[in-house]
Design a protein around this motif. Structure first.
Motif, short mmCIF file in Angstrom:
data_model
loop_
_atom_site.label_atom_id
_atom_site.label_comp_id
_atom_site.label_asym_id
_atom_site.label_seq_id
_atom_site.Cartn_x
_atom_site.Cartn_y
_atom_site.Cartn_z
N ILE A 238 59.56 12.07 83.05
CA ILE A 238 59.80 12.96 84.18
C ILE A 238 58.57 12.89 85.08
O ILE A 238 57.45 12.96 84.61
CB ILE A 238 60.05 14.40 83.72
CG1 ILE A 238 61.25 14.47 82.77
CG2 ILE A 238 60.27 15.33 84.92
CD1 ILE A 238 61.46 15.83 82.13
N MET A 239 58.82 12.71 86.37
CA MET A 239 57.73 12.59 87.35
C MET A 239 56.75 11.49 86.95
O MET A 239 55.55 11.68 86.91
CB MET A 239 57.01 13.93 87.53
CG MET A 239 57.87 15.01 88.16
SD MET A 239 56.99 16.56 88.44
CE MET A 239 55.83 16.03 89.74
N GLY A 240 57.32 10.33 86.64
CA GLY A 240 56.50 9.17 86.34
C GLY A 240 55.74 9.25 85.05
O GLY A 240 54.77 8.51 84.83
N GLY A 241 56.16 10.14 84.14
CA GLY A 241 55.47 10.27 82.87
C GLY A 241 54.50 11.44 82.82
O GLY A 241 53.78 11.60 81.83
N LEU A 242 54.47 12.23 83.88
CA LEU A 242 53.64 13.44 83.82
C LEU A 242 54.03 14.26 82.60
O LEU A 242 53.18 14.77 81.86
CB LEU A 242 53.83 14.27 85.09
CG LEU A 242 53.10 15.62 85.15
CD1 LEU A 242 51.59 15.42 85.09
CD2 LEU A 242 53.49 16.39 86.42
N VAL A 243 55.34 14.38 82.39
CA VAL A 243 55.87 14.92 81.13
C VAL A 243 56.96 13.97 80.67
O VAL A 243 57.45 13.14 81.44
CB VAL A 243 56.43 16.35 81.30
CG1 VAL A 243 55.34 17.33 81.64
CG2 VAL A 243 57.53 16.39 82.34
#
Length: 251
Positions: A238-243
């Protein structure tokens, strides 16, 4: 003669003994328990609510299911699961966090009387429940604070019924260029200041930022989940791997 060990584990950027990490993590969450939800809103700009909604949609809780929400603390995930009719056991190693969650549950008319929610103090590495007890196991923003992640995953696998599902929501490694650099600056410099202003505790939020950076990248953590015995593992950034949402099933 007492047994000695040279094992150390990371507490943020510092190497400590496993016993020290468990104690220090406990101190962090006891310190921030009363301001935890306010800080979550401040830290994420309210985005954590959307992430948790998405997470629960992936879990797909069903009416009557038994779900163990580990590191469930203040109840954010448990309340969402309970809305779908599932019976939730909220477990956390920190009693202060559980106390906040239990108070919030009473305000919502949820509790042990109707079997909707049960709060229990548990160490994720050595939970007290029998094998094959739960239909699903959830853990949100808690796995990185566990001293021995492999042991916690093994316990998750043990307490799930055959066909049971594991879902983990956790901060991860940002892969989007630009966002990655901005997030590094934010987490290293701004987050501790926010912690001081809102919760009166810069050190705890400095640790939380460091623990995110020390957490394994998505492919490595997925492999750890597979090594614990889970099949059909999946990662949803999610969000480029932020989470990321990690999942797996007990065959």
């Amino acid at each position: 003669m007492s047994e000695t060990t040279d094992e150390t584990v990371s507490f943020g950027y510092t190497q400590v003994t496993p016993q020290e990490k468990t104690r220090k993590v406990g101190e962090v969450f006891s310190s921030v328990a009363r301001k935890y939800d306010i800080m979550n809103d401040a830290m994420s700009g309210g985005m954590h609510r959307l992430w948790k909604d998405r997470f629960v949609k992936r879990v797909k809780p069903q009416a009557g299911e038994q779900i163990l929400d580990m590191a469930g603390g203040t109840g954010d995930i448990a309340f969402r699961l309970a809305e779908r009719g599932a019976h939730i056991t909220v477990a956390d190693i920190n009693q202060d966090m559980l106390d906040v969650g239990a108070e919030r549950a009473l305000e919502r008319g949820l509790g042990e009387e109707d079997g909707t929610l049960v709060f229990t103090c548990q160490n994720a590495e050595t939970v007290s429940f029998p094998a094959n007890t739960f239909d699903a196991y959830t853990i949100a923003f808690g796995i990185r604070n566990v001293t021995h992640i492999d042991r916690a995953l093994a316990e998750a696998h043990r307490v799930l019924k055959p066909g049971g599902r594991f879902f983990c929501l956790e901060f991860s490694t940002v892969e989007w260029s630009g966002l990655r650099e901005a997030y590094d600056v934010y987490s290293e410099h701004l987050l501790p200041r926010m912690g001081q202003m809102i919760a009166g505790d810069a050190d705890s939020y400095r640790y939380l930022a460091e623990s995110i950076r020390k957490f394994p990248p998505m492919p490595a953590f997925e492999q750890t989940i597979r090594s614990a015995g889970f099949a059909n593992t999946r990662v949803e950034p999610i969000m480029g791997g932020l989470v990321a949402i990690h999942s797996g099933w007990k065959i």
